[in-house]
Design a protein around this motif. Structure first.
Motif, PDB file in Angstrom:
ATOM      1  N   ILE A  67       6.423  14.130  -0.677  1.00  0.00           N
ATOM      2  CA  ILE A  67       5.672  12.864  -0.654  1.00  0.00           C
ATOM      3  C   ILE A  67       5.193  12.578   0.764  1.00  0.00           C
ATOM      4  CG2 ILE A  67       5.817  10.368  -0.988  1.00  0.00           C
ATOM      5  CD1 ILE A  67       7.900  10.894  -3.172  1.00  0.00           C
ATOM      6  N   GLU A  68       6.091  12.766   1.737  1.00  0.00           N
ATOM      7  CA  GLU A  68       5.749  12.502   3.134  1.00  0.00           C
ATOM      8  C   GLU A  68       4.687  13.480   3.628  1.00  0.00           C
ATOM      9  OE1 GLU A  68       9.545  12.734   4.993  1.00  0.00           O
ATOM     10  OE2 GLU A  68      10.056  10.632   4.577  1.00  0.00           O
ATOM     11  N   LEU A 110      10.639   0.847  -5.979  1.00  0.00           N
ATOM     12  CA  LEU A 110      10.141   1.504  -7.182  1.00  0.00           C
ATOM     13  C   LEU A 110      11.277   1.840  -8.137  1.00  0.00           C
ATOM     14  CD1 LEU A 110       7.485   3.885  -5.567  1.00  0.00           C
ATOM     15  CD2 LEU A 110       7.077   1.739  -6.797  1.00  0.00           C
ATOM     16  N   LEU A 111      12.445   2.192  -7.580  1.00  0.00           N
ATOM     17  CA  LEU A 111      13.614   2.464  -8.417  1.00  0.00           C
ATOM     18  C   LEU A 111      14.099   1.193  -9.100  1.00  0.00           C
ATOM     19  CD1 LEU A 111      15.606   4.894  -6.086  1.00  0.00           C
ATOM     20  CD2 LEU A 111      14.602   5.477  -8.307  1.00  0.00           C
ATOM     21  N   GLU A 112      14.111   0.070  -8.355  1.00  0.00           N
ATOM     22  CA  GLU A 112      14.563  -1.202  -8.908  1.00  0.00           C
ATOM     23  C   GLU A 112      13.626  -1.701  -9.999  1.00  0.00           C
ATOM     24  OE1 GLU A 112      14.925  -3.855  -5.611  1.00  0.00           O
ATOM     25  OE2 GLU A 112      16.661  -2.814  -4.744  1.00  0.00           O
ATOM     26  N   MET A 113      12.344  -1.424  -9.839  1.00  0.00           N
ATOM     27  CA  MET A 113      11.368  -1.795 -10.865  1.00  0.00           C
ATOM     28  C   MET A 113      11.475  -0.891 -12.084  1.00  0.00           C
ATOM     29  SD  MET A 113       8.014  -2.473  -8.476  1.00  0.00           S
ATOM     30  CE  MET A 113       6.985  -2.878  -9.893  1.00  0.00           C
ATOM     31  N   ARG A 117       0.837  -1.202   0.000  1.00  0.00           N
ATOM     32  CA  ARG A 117       0.000   0.000   0.000  1.00  0.00           C
ATOM     33  C   ARG A 117       0.871   1.251   0.000  1.00  0.00           C
ATOM     34  NH1 ARG A 117      -5.194   1.437   1.226  1.00  0.00           N
ATOM     35  NH2 ARG A 117      -5.512   3.531   2.077  1.00  0.00           N
ATOM     36  N   ALA A 118       1.951   1.212   0.773  1.00  0.00           N
ATOM     37  CA  ALA A 118       2.852   2.371   0.841  1.00  0.00           C
ATOM     38  C   ALA A 118       3.480   2.648  -0.518  1.00  0.00           C
ATOM     39  CB  ALA A 118       3.937   2.118   1.877  1.00  0.00           C
ATOM     40  N   ALA A 119       3.873   1.576  -1.233  1.00  0.00           N
ATOM     41  CA  ALA A 119       4.492   1.740  -2.546  1.00  0.00           C
ATOM     42  C   ALA A 119       3.491   2.283  -3.552  1.00  0.00           C
ATOM     43  CB  ALA A 119       5.058   0.407  -3.029  1.00  0.00           C
ATOM     44  N   ILE A 120       2.242   1.792  -3.492  1.00  0.00           N
ATOM     45  CA  ILE A 120       1.206   2.260  -4.417  1.00  0.00           C
ATOM     46  C   ILE A 120       0.915   3.738  -4.184  1.00  0.00           C
ATOM     47  CG2 ILE A 120      -1.246   2.054  -5.014  1.00  0.00           C
ATOM     48  CD1 ILE A 120      -1.019  -0.933  -4.439  1.00  0.00           C
ATOM     49  N   GLU A 121       0.802   4.123  -2.917  1.00  0.00           N
ATOM     50  CA  GLU A 121       0.527   5.526  -2.601  1.00  0.00           C
ATOM     51  C   GLU A 121       1.685   6.417  -3.044  1.00  0.00           C
ATOM     52  OE1 GLU A 121      -0.325   5.718   1.526  1.00  0.00           O
ATOM     53  OE2 GLU A 121      -2.331   4.844   1.337  1.00  0.00           O
ATOM     54  N   THR A 122       2.905   5.957  -2.778  1.00  0.00           N
ATOM     55  CA  THR A 122       4.086   6.733  -3.173  1.00  0.00           C
ATOM     56  C   THR A 122       4.159   6.878  -4.687  1.00  0.00           C
ATOM     57  OG1 THR A 122       5.311   5.960  -1.224  1.00  0.00           O
ATOM     58  CG2 THR A 122       6.607   6.830  -3.070  1.00  0.00           C
ATOM     59  N   LEU A 123       3.903   5.786  -5.395  1.00  0.00           N
ATOM     60  CA  LEU A 123       3.933   5.824  -6.859  1.00  0.00           C
ATOM     61  C   LEU A 123       2.856   6.755  -7.401  1.00  0.00           C
ATOM     62  CD1 LEU A 123       5.107   4.699  -9.508  1.00  0.00           C
ATOM     63  CD2 LEU A 123       3.463   2.810  -9.342  1.00  0.00           C
ATOM     64  N   ALA A 124       1.666   6.717  -6.806  1.00  0.00           N
ATOM     65  CA  ALA A 124       0.574   7.577  -7.250  1.00  0.00           C
ATOM     66  C   ALA A 124       0.915   9.048  -7.049  1.00  0.00           C
ATOM     67  CB  ALA A 124      -0.709   7.227  -6.493  1.00  0.00           C
ATOM     68  N   SER A 126       6.052   9.070   7.076  1.00  0.00           N
ATOM     69  CA  SER A 126       7.367   9.029   6.453  1.00  0.00           C
ATOM     70  C   SER A 126       7.414   7.953   5.374  1.00  0.00           C
ATOM     71  CB  SER A 126       8.451   8.758   7.500  1.00  0.00           C
ATOM     72  OG  SER A 126       8.228   7.497   8.115  1.00  0.00           O
ATOM     73  N   VAL A 127       8.286   8.155   4.404  1.00  0.00           N
ATOM     74  CA  VAL A 127       8.465   7.196   3.316  1.00  0.00           C
ATOM     75  C   VAL A 127       9.739   6.410   3.586  1.00  0.00           C
ATOM     76  CG1 VAL A 127       8.808   6.902   0.840  1.00  0.00           C
ATOM     77  CG2 VAL A 127       7.308   8.712   1.676  1.00  0.00           C
ATOM     78  N   SER A 128       9.610   5.101   3.714  1.00  0.00           N
ATOM     79  CA  SER A 128      10.785   4.289   4.006  1.00  0.00           C
ATOM     80  C   SER A 128      11.698   4.196   2.791  1.00  0.00           C
ATOM     81  CB  SER A 128      10.364   2.877   4.428  1.00  0.00           C
ATOM     82  OG  SER A 128       9.832   2.162   3.322  1.00  0.00           O
ATOM     83  N   ARG A 129      12.976   4.019   3.050  1.00  0.00           N
ATOM     84  CA  ARG A 129      13.942   3.899   1.959  1.00  0.00           C
ATOM     85  C   ARG A 129      13.647   2.668   1.109  1.00  0.00           C
ATOM     86  NH1 ARG A 129      20.545   4.043   2.586  1.00  0.00           N
ATOM     87  NH2 ARG A 129      21.025   3.784   0.361  1.00  0.00           N
TER      88      ARG A 129
END
Length: 224
Positions: A124-125, A140-143, A104-111, A131-134
Motif C-alpha cells: 500500500i505504501e 477502516l478496520l473499526e468501520m 484522503r489518506a483513508a480513501i486512497e488506502t481503501l481504494a 507511509s500509511v499511518s496506523r
C-alpha cells in the motif's frame, strides 16, 4: 401384527422429518432476511430452517417474486439480504445517518485495498508513495470495511488486507469484481482527469479470465 406396527412407526418417522413445501420454505427465508440486520448465508439459513429444507432453492423463488418490487433480494458476497430497490433510494434520504467523511489518506488506502487485494501494508505504501499511518488502517478496520487476509509467504510473512462483506453491502456490490472502472469513477466526480495510475485497477482487471490467472499465479504466495 408386529410388522404392521413397525411399518407404521417408520411411516411416522418419515413424516416427522419430511421437509416443508417449497412455498413454506420461501416464507421462512423471507422472514429471516427481513428480520436480520446483516446479510445471511445459505448455510446459516439452512441451519435455522427445518430438517430437509433447501434455502438455496427457496432463495431462487423468493428473488424472482421480488423482481420489480420496492425491495429486492440481493446477494452480498456469499450472503443474502433484502434491500431497497436502487431507483427508490431517494425516498430514504431523510432516514440516512450522516457519518464523518473519510480522510484522503483513508480513501486512497481503501481504494488500493479494494482494487489490489490481498495487499500488504508495505505494498500500500509503495503504491501511495507515502507511509500509511496506523490510525488510517485502524479507522477502516473499526468501520469493518477491511479485514486481515492471509499472510503472504514472503520474508516476515506480512499480513494482508482485503475488503469485507460490509464494504460490499454498503456500496451495493455483489463482489469486488463489480467495483467501478475508470470511466465510472470519473463520471461520478471521484477522480481527476489524470488520476494517479497506481490507485486504479490494473489493465484487464475484473475480467474473469485475467482474475483466474492472477489468482492461480499468486496462490503459492499466501498461506491458507
Amino acid at each position: 401384527m408386529s410388522e404392521g406396527i413397525d411399518e407404521e412407526e417408520e411411516s411416522d418417522r418419515d413424516t416427522l422429518f419430511e421437509s416443508p413445501p417449497i412455498a413454506e420454505q420461501e416464507r421462512m427465508v423471507e422472514a429471516i432476511l427481513f428480520a436480520s440486520a446483516e446479510p445471511v448465508t445459505v448455510q446459516e439459513l439452512n441451519a435455522r430452517m427445518p430438517f430437509g429444507s433447501d434455502a438455496a432453492e427457496a432463495l431462487v423463488h423468493l428473488r424472482k417474486r421480488y423482481e420489480g418490487r420496492g425491495v429486492r433480494v440481493v446477494k452480498v458476497g456469499d450472503a443474502w439480504a433484502i434491500r431497497t430497490a436502487p431507483d427508490l433510494g431517494f425516498l430514504m434520504q431523510k432516514e440516512t445517518v450522516e457519518t464523518r467523511k473519510l480522510s484522503r489518506a483513508a480513501i486512497e488506502t481503501l481504494a488500493i485495498i479494494a482494487y489490489h487485494q490481498p495487499v500488504t501494508r508495505a505494498e500500500i505504501e509503495e503504491i501511495r508513495g507515502v507511509s500509511v499511518s496506523r490510525g488510517t488502517v485502524d479507522q477502516l478496520l473499526e468501520m469493518e470495511w477491511i479485514r486481515f487476509g492471509r499472510r503472504k509467504m514472503t520474508p516476515g510473512r506480512p499480513v494482508t488486507f482485503v475488503v469485507t462483506q460490509g464494504f460490499l453491502d454498503h456500496f451495493g456490490l455483489e463482489s469486488a469484481r463489480d467495483l467501478p472502472g475508470l470511466k465510472d469513477l470519473r463520471a461520478a466526480g471521484l477522480l481527476e482527469s489524470r488520476p494517479p495510475p497506481a490507485l486504479m485497477p490494473r489493465a484487464g482487471e475484473g475480467e474473469d479470465g485475467d482474475e483466474e490467472e492472477a489468482s492461480e499465479g499468486q496462490s503459492e504466495l499466501f498461506e491458507d
